[in-house]
Design a protein around this motif. Structure first.
Motif, PDB file in Angstrom:
ATOM      1  N   UNK A  95       6.481  41.165   8.917  1.00 49.75           N
ATOM      2  CA  UNK A  95       7.111  39.696   8.234  1.00 49.75           C
ATOM      3  C   UNK A  95       7.496  40.184   7.256  1.00 49.75           C
ATOM      4  N   UNK A  96       8.889  39.955   7.161  1.00 53.24           N
ATOM      5  CA  UNK A  96       9.655  40.546   5.598  1.00 53.24           C
ATOM      6  C   UNK A  96       8.337  41.239   5.063  1.00 53.24           C
ATOM      7  N   UNK A  97       8.212  39.908   4.290  1.00 52.04           N
ATOM      8  CA  UNK A  97       6.804  40.193   2.832  1.00 52.04           C
ATOM      9  C   UNK A  97       5.934  41.421   3.404  1.00 52.04           C
ATOM     10  N   UNK A  98       5.829  42.555   3.762  1.00 51.96           N
ATOM     11  CA  UNK A  98       5.116  42.872   4.418  1.00 51.96           C
ATOM     12  C   UNK A  98       5.247  44.579   3.759  1.00 51.96           C
ATOM     13  N   UNK A  99       6.646  44.301   4.279  1.00 53.09           N
ATOM     14  CA  UNK A  99       7.732  45.322   4.116  1.00 53.09           C
ATOM     15  C   UNK A  99       7.975  46.164   2.725  1.00 53.09           C
ATOM     16  N   UNK A 100       7.327  47.272   2.019  1.00 57.41           N
ATOM     17  CA  UNK A 100       7.244  47.761   0.256  1.00 57.41           C
ATOM     18  C   UNK A 100       8.798  48.672   0.686  1.00 57.41           C
ATOM     19  N   UNK A 101       9.439  48.454  -0.212  1.00 53.86           N
ATOM     20  CA  UNK A 101      10.780  49.075  -0.549  1.00 53.86           C
ATOM     21  C   UNK A 101      10.455  50.539  -0.749  1.00 53.86           C
ATOM     22  N   UNK A 102       9.184  50.800  -1.396  1.00 56.47           N
ATOM     23  CA  UNK A 102       8.498  52.230  -1.537  1.00 56.47           C
ATOM     24  C   UNK A 102       8.351  52.936  -0.194  1.00 56.47           C
ATOM     25  N   UNK A 103       7.743  52.026   0.321  1.00 59.06           N
ATOM     26  CA  UNK A 103       6.956  52.470   1.799  1.00 59.06           C
ATOM     27  C   UNK A 103       8.563  53.200   2.656  1.00 59.06           C
ATOM     28  N   UNK A 104       9.526  51.828   3.027  1.00 61.71           N
ATOM     29  CA  UNK A 104      10.532  52.644   3.292  1.00 61.71           C
ATOM     30  C   UNK A 104      11.208  53.383   2.851  1.00 61.71           C
ATOM     31  N   UNK A 105      11.467  53.549   1.075  1.00 62.89           N
ATOM     32  CA  UNK A 105      12.289  55.014   0.640  1.00 62.89           C
ATOM     33  C   UNK A 105      11.195  56.510   0.868  1.00 62.89           C
ATOM     34  N   UNK A 163      16.931  44.746   5.989  1.00 64.61           N
ATOM     35  CA  UNK A 163      17.217  42.746   5.983  1.00 64.61           C
ATOM     36  C   UNK A 163      18.441  42.687   6.726  1.00 64.61           C
ATOM     37  N   UNK A 164      19.148  43.795   7.118  1.00 64.04           N
ATOM     38  CA  UNK A 164      20.104  42.938   8.236  1.00 64.04           C
ATOM     39  C   UNK A 164      19.365  42.273   9.435  1.00 64.04           C
ATOM     40  N   UNK A 165      18.683  42.996   9.838  1.00 66.70           N
ATOM     41  CA  UNK A 165      17.317  42.877  11.058  1.00 66.70           C
ATOM     42  C   UNK A 165      17.246  41.313  10.370  1.00 66.70           C
ATOM     43  N   UNK A 166      16.564  41.880   9.083  1.00 74.60           N
ATOM     44  CA  UNK A 166      15.270  40.628   8.715  1.00 74.60           C
ATOM     45  C   UNK A 166      16.349  39.287   8.282  1.00 74.60           C
ATOM     46  N   UNK A 167      17.443  39.302   8.197  1.00 68.25           N
ATOM     47  CA  UNK A 167      18.179  37.950   8.068  1.00 68.25           C
ATOM     48  C   UNK A 167      18.927  37.700   8.790  1.00 68.25           C
ATOM     49  N   UNK A 168      18.676  38.076   9.771  1.00 70.08           N
ATOM     50  CA  UNK A 168      18.812  37.734  11.623  1.00 70.08           C
ATOM     51  C   UNK A 168      18.247  37.711  12.497  1.00 70.08           C
ATOM     52  N   UNK A 169      17.009  36.979  12.181  1.00 69.62           N
ATOM     53  CA  UNK A 169      15.529  38.147  13.280  1.00 69.62           C
ATOM     54  C   UNK A 169      15.814  36.165  13.971  1.00 69.62           C
ATOM     55  N   UNK A 185       9.831  43.530  -1.802  1.00 70.16           N
ATOM     56  CA  UNK A 185       9.500  43.735  -0.281  1.00 70.16           C
ATOM     57  C   UNK A 185      10.510  43.225  -0.324  1.00 70.16           C
ATOM     58  N   UNK A 186      10.789  43.238   1.201  1.00 68.07           N
ATOM     59  CA  UNK A 186      12.646  43.302   2.556  1.00 68.07           C
ATOM     60  C   UNK A 186      12.496  41.827   1.741  1.00 68.07           C
ATOM     61  N   UNK A 187      11.991  40.782   1.922  1.00 67.11           N
ATOM     62  CA  UNK A 187      12.093  39.536   1.028  1.00 67.11           C
ATOM     63  C   UNK A 187      12.039  39.442   0.348  1.00 67.11           C
TER      64      UNK A 187
END
Length: 133
Positions: free
Chosen positions: A70-80, A15-21, A127-129
């Motif tokens: 893009x942040x909307x392409x990252x699912x929290x489930x996949x990351x976890x 999230x930090x990387x996405x927000x400071x992109x 998603x991250x978004x």
């Protein structure tokens, strides 16, 4: 199911990387300072995320990390699932688990299966978004 520090920190870092992109990569030191997480711990997380295609890493001057999508392409489930290995509430529902000898007489398997489906579906819908909002 208990999400580990590794899983929680991986979400915070992404999230930090996405927000400071920006067009530039985000240096590890800046992420560590903003998130109040040790650089050494983040390095281990970033190595895993990089090896699995979640971030692009560059070392040296001007180095750092950026998202590969893009942040909307990252699912929290996949990351976890990547950081935790499993999100199953009981061992018999883990991926590649041996079939339980009590499966046909288990009075609680429908409960655990429904819970597993609810958790997986919910985490895959975020998603991250969504977390950036």
């Amino acid at each position: 199911m208990l999400i580990s520090t590794k899983g929680r920190y991986a979400l915070r870092v992404l999230i930090d990387i996405a927000e400071h992109h920006t067009q530039e990569r985000t240096p590890l030191k800046e992420i560590a300072e903003r998130q109040n997480i040790s650089q050494k711990y983040i390095e281990a997380i970033m190595t895993m995320l990089s090896k699995n295609g979640y971030v692009d890493a560059s070392h040296g001057k001007g180095g750092g990390y950026k998202l590969n999508r893009k942040p909307e392409e990252y699912k929290v489930g996949d990351i976890l699932r990547l950081t935790e290995g499993t999100l199953a509430p009981v061992a018999c529902l883990e991926k590649n688990a041996e079939e339980c000898p009590r499966k046909n007489v288990c009075r609680t398997i429908s409960l655990w299966t429904k819970l597993d489906d609810l958790v997986e579906n919910y985490l895959d819908s975020v998603t991250l978004a969504d977390l950036m909002k």
